[in-house]
Design a protein around this motif. Structure first.
Motif, mmCIF file in Angstrom:
data_model
loop_
_atom_site.group_PDB
_atom_site.id
_atom_site.type_symbol
_atom_site.label_atom_id
_atom_site.label_comp_id
_atom_site.label_asym_id
_atom_site.label_seq_id
_atom_site.Cartn_x
_atom_site.Cartn_y
_atom_site.Cartn_z
ATOM 1 N N PRO A 118 2.274 3.488 2.776
ATOM 2 C CA PRO A 118 1.491 4.648 2.400
ATOM 3 C C PRO A 118 1.523 4.815 1.006
ATOM 4 O O PRO A 118 1.939 4.182 -0.084
ATOM 5 N N PRO A 119 0.339 5.548 0.357
ATOM 6 C CA PRO A 119 0.153 5.712 -1.116
ATOM 7 C C PRO A 119 1.530 6.175 -1.772
ATOM 8 O O PRO A 119 2.007 7.202 -1.355
ATOM 9 N N VAL A 120 1.644 5.551 -3.123
ATOM 10 C CA VAL A 120 2.890 5.952 -3.697
ATOM 11 C C VAL A 120 2.608 7.529 -4.385
ATOM 12 O O VAL A 120 3.696 7.966 -4.594
ATOM 13 N N PHE A 121 1.319 8.035 -4.519
ATOM 14 C CA PHE A 121 1.313 9.112 -4.997
ATOM 15 C C PHE A 121 1.942 10.309 -4.178
ATOM 16 O O PHE A 121 2.099 11.417 -4.804
ATOM 17 N N VAL A 122 1.773 10.062 -2.775
ATOM 18 C CA VAL A 122 2.899 11.025 -1.959
ATOM 19 C C VAL A 122 4.067 11.314 -2.438
ATOM 20 O O VAL A 122 4.468 12.374 -2.348
ATOM 21 N N CYS A 134 -2.564 16.002 -3.135
ATOM 22 C CA CYS A 134 -2.456 14.686 -2.678
ATOM 23 C C CYS A 134 -3.682 14.502 -1.767
ATOM 24 O O CYS A 134 -3.742 13.388 -1.210
ATOM 25 N N VAL A 135 -4.606 15.478 -1.679
ATOM 26 C CA VAL A 135 -5.708 15.354 -0.707
ATOM 27 C C VAL A 135 -6.665 14.367 -1.453
ATOM 28 O O VAL A 135 -6.866 14.598 -2.620
ATOM 29 N N VAL A 136 -7.308 13.444 -0.842
ATOM 30 C CA VAL A 136 -8.128 12.440 -1.253
ATOM 31 C C VAL A 136 -9.612 12.982 -1.612
ATOM 32 O O VAL A 136 -10.249 13.609 -0.315
ATOM 33 N N ASP A 137 -10.021 13.097 -2.796
ATOM 34 C CA ASP A 137 -11.291 13.643 -2.832
ATOM 35 C C ASP A 137 -12.548 12.616 -2.918
ATOM 36 O O ASP A 137 -13.587 12.766 -2.578
ATOM 37 N N PHE A 166 -5.175 0.299 -4.137
ATOM 38 C CA PHE A 166 -4.361 -0.276 -3.203
ATOM 39 C C PHE A 166 -4.744 -1.668 -3.357
ATOM 40 O O PHE A 166 -6.184 -2.207 -3.347
ATOM 41 N N ASP A 167 -4.112 -2.605 -3.419
ATOM 42 C CA ASP A 167 -4.274 -4.195 -3.644
ATOM 43 C C ASP A 167 -4.070 -4.924 -2.468
ATOM 44 O O ASP A 167 -3.246 -5.054 -1.913
ATOM 45 N N ILE A 168 -5.379 -5.244 -1.825
ATOM 46 C CA ILE A 168 -5.388 -5.725 -0.394
ATOM 47 C C ILE A 168 -4.472 -6.978 -0.280
ATOM 48 O O ILE A 168 -3.722 -7.202 0.523
ATOM 49 N N ALA A 169 -4.725 -7.883 -1.235
ATOM 50 C CA ALA A 169 -3.870 -9.460 -1.244
ATOM 51 C C ALA A 169 -2.336 -9.143 -1.438
ATOM 52 O O ALA A 169 -1.622 -9.732 -0.753
ATOM 53 N N LYS A 170 -2.067 -8.199 -2.427
ATOM 54 C CA LYS A 170 -0.494 -8.066 -2.653
ATOM 55 C C LYS A 170 -0.028 -6.787 -1.669
ATOM 56 O O LYS A 170 1.326 -6.566 -1.776
ATOM 57 N N ASN A 171 -0.937 -6.027 -1.055
ATOM 58 C CA ASN A 171 -0.316 -5.068 -0.080
ATOM 59 C C ASN A 171 0.693 -4.139 -1.015
ATOM 60 O O ASN A 171 1.599 -3.655 -0.649
ATOM 61 N N MET A 172 0.167 -3.782 -2.223
ATOM 62 C CA MET A 172 0.952 -2.932 -2.969
ATOM 63 C C MET A 172 -0.074 -1.709 -3.569
ATOM 64 O O MET A 172 -1.429 -1.880 -3.751
ATOM 65 N N TRP A 173 0.672 -0.811 -3.907
ATOM 66 C CA TRP A 173 -0.300 0.349 -4.758
ATOM 67 C C TRP A 173 0.093 0.360 -6.024
ATOM 68 O O TRP A 173 1.234 -0.004 -6.529
ATOM 69 N N SER A 174 -0.770 1.056 -6.973
ATOM 70 C CA SER A 174 -0.649 1.094 -8.395
ATOM 71 C C SER A 174 -1.423 2.162 -8.711
ATOM 72 O O SER A 174 -2.405 2.380 -8.078
#
Length: 370
Positions: A164-168, A195-198, A220-228
């Motif tokens: 899930p996204p880290v901002f949550v 946190c609603v996506v606009d 979301f980095d697809i290859a790394k499976n990570m959020w930043s």
């Protein structure tokens, strides 16, 4: 253009029951013939084509459930066959893949958790689906076509959970926690979840960008499976923005200019170091609609469909207002306009409007246009 059809899903009676119908509108009907000199854009009237597919509305006990429809093609970069693939998902997470051109259906595995009001993006041949208000651990999933682990059978579709996204889980700024921003002018009684996506977009086919109302823009980095985090700013769009590789720009509807069609260079914003600024990436161009909104009508929905090679379909959904004081509304209708954008990231931009076609919808509502 690499797309043959624009697909519209509307509520409709199906066999005497509530349901949805999918109508495939030939994209070529929205454009003048090649090398023809476009005339002044006027509104034409047409009837929706016969439904390519129909869907019964699912039920939740004695109450109607809900169903969402998402395209399995993105930005005209997928195969021509996938441009007509539609994924349907209901309130229980059951999913089905529909080929609108072949009028064929494939039953698929269920989502790990239902997605209410989902936002969807396609990168490569993978569909990424997230709840618009991502609060639960299973709010983000990907539909992948490949070989199942340990399987010796043919390639198949499967849903895979993503982090899930880290901002949550982060503490947003005080203004964002209240669901407000300095630039917004809301009534004191109106609170928006931070946190609603606009707005959301695919960036360089390897990263997915999501902007929230109060927690900035995250990647979301697809290859790394990570959020930043990309930056504390929001994307300058409302809803999905689409990338045109030939023009090198992202297109969508402006969040600051009454949902007008606009262009932005997100690559330049990323290169400038987004986290060092709190300002939105500037828009390269904002255009007026080719045809003015009809009188005594209100805009209730906007959809942008990329058709490839700088061509787009702008779909506007209107509703007749019978009484302004009491806000009594009547039938709705959709206006689809074909436009062509010429220029590029390093040059000036021009929009060439082609045809605008109005489709009566009576008392149906539009579920999606893609």
């Amino acid at each position: 253009m690499s797309r043959r059809f624009v697909h519209m899903v509307i509520s409709n009676a199906v066999g005497g029951r509530a349901g949805f119908t999918l109508h495939s509108i030939a994209a070529s009907t929205l454009f003048h013939p090649p090398k023809a000199t476009p005339a002044a854009t006027t509104m034409e009237d047409a009837e929706l084509p016969t439904p390519a597919m129909s869907f019964y509305l699912p039920w939740l006990g004695s109450q109607p459930g809900w169903m969402e429809f998402m395209p399995l093609a993105g930005g005209g970069v997928s195969t021509s066959q996938m441009n007509d693939y539609v994924v349907g998902a209901d309130h229980r997470g059951h999913t089905v893949l529909c080929d609108a051109a072949a009028r064929a259906v494939l039953a698929m595995p269920a989502l790990h958790a239902p997605k209410a009001f989902p936002v969807s993006l396609v990168a490569g041949d993978t569909l990424y689906v997230m709840s618009r208000n991502p609060q639960d651990p299973e709010c983000f999933e990907a539909l992948v076509h490949g070989y199942r682990p340990g399987s010796i059978g043919p390639r198949d579709f499967g849903w895979y959970p993503l982090p899930p996204p880290v901002f949550v889980h982060e503490d947003p700024p005080a203004a964002a926690a209240a669901g407000l921003e300095e630039e917004d002018d809301y009534d004191d009684c109106q609170v928006v979840e931070p946190c609603v996506v606009d707005a959301y977009a695919v960036f360089d086919d390897a990263h997915l960008w999501y902007s929230t109302h109060g927690a900035g823009t995250h990647c979301f980095d697809i290859a790394k499976n990570m959020w930043s985090m990309v930056g504390e700013w929001k994307l300058p769009f409302r809803g999905r923005a689409v990338h045109d590789a030939g023009l090198g720009l992202w297109f969508g509807f402006s969040s600051d200019h009454d949902d007008r069609f606009c262009a932005c260079d997100l690559a330049a914003a990323a290169a400038a170091g987004g986290r060092r600024t709190k300002s939105k990436p500037p828009l390269r161009k904002v255009w007026e609609d080719a045809v003015a909104a009809p009188q005594d009508c209100e805009l209730i929905g906007s959809y942008l469909v990329p058709l490839g090679s700088g061509s787009f379909c702008i779909a506007r959904i209107f509703q007749h207002v019978l009484d302004q004081e009491w806000h009594i509304t009547g039938d709705s209708f959709g206006v689809l306009t074909g436009v062509e954008v010429v220029g590029g990231a390093a040059a000036g931009l021009d929009m060439i409007p082609h045809k605008s076609v109005r489709y009566g919808l009576a008392n149906s509502y539009v579920k999606n246009v893609f």
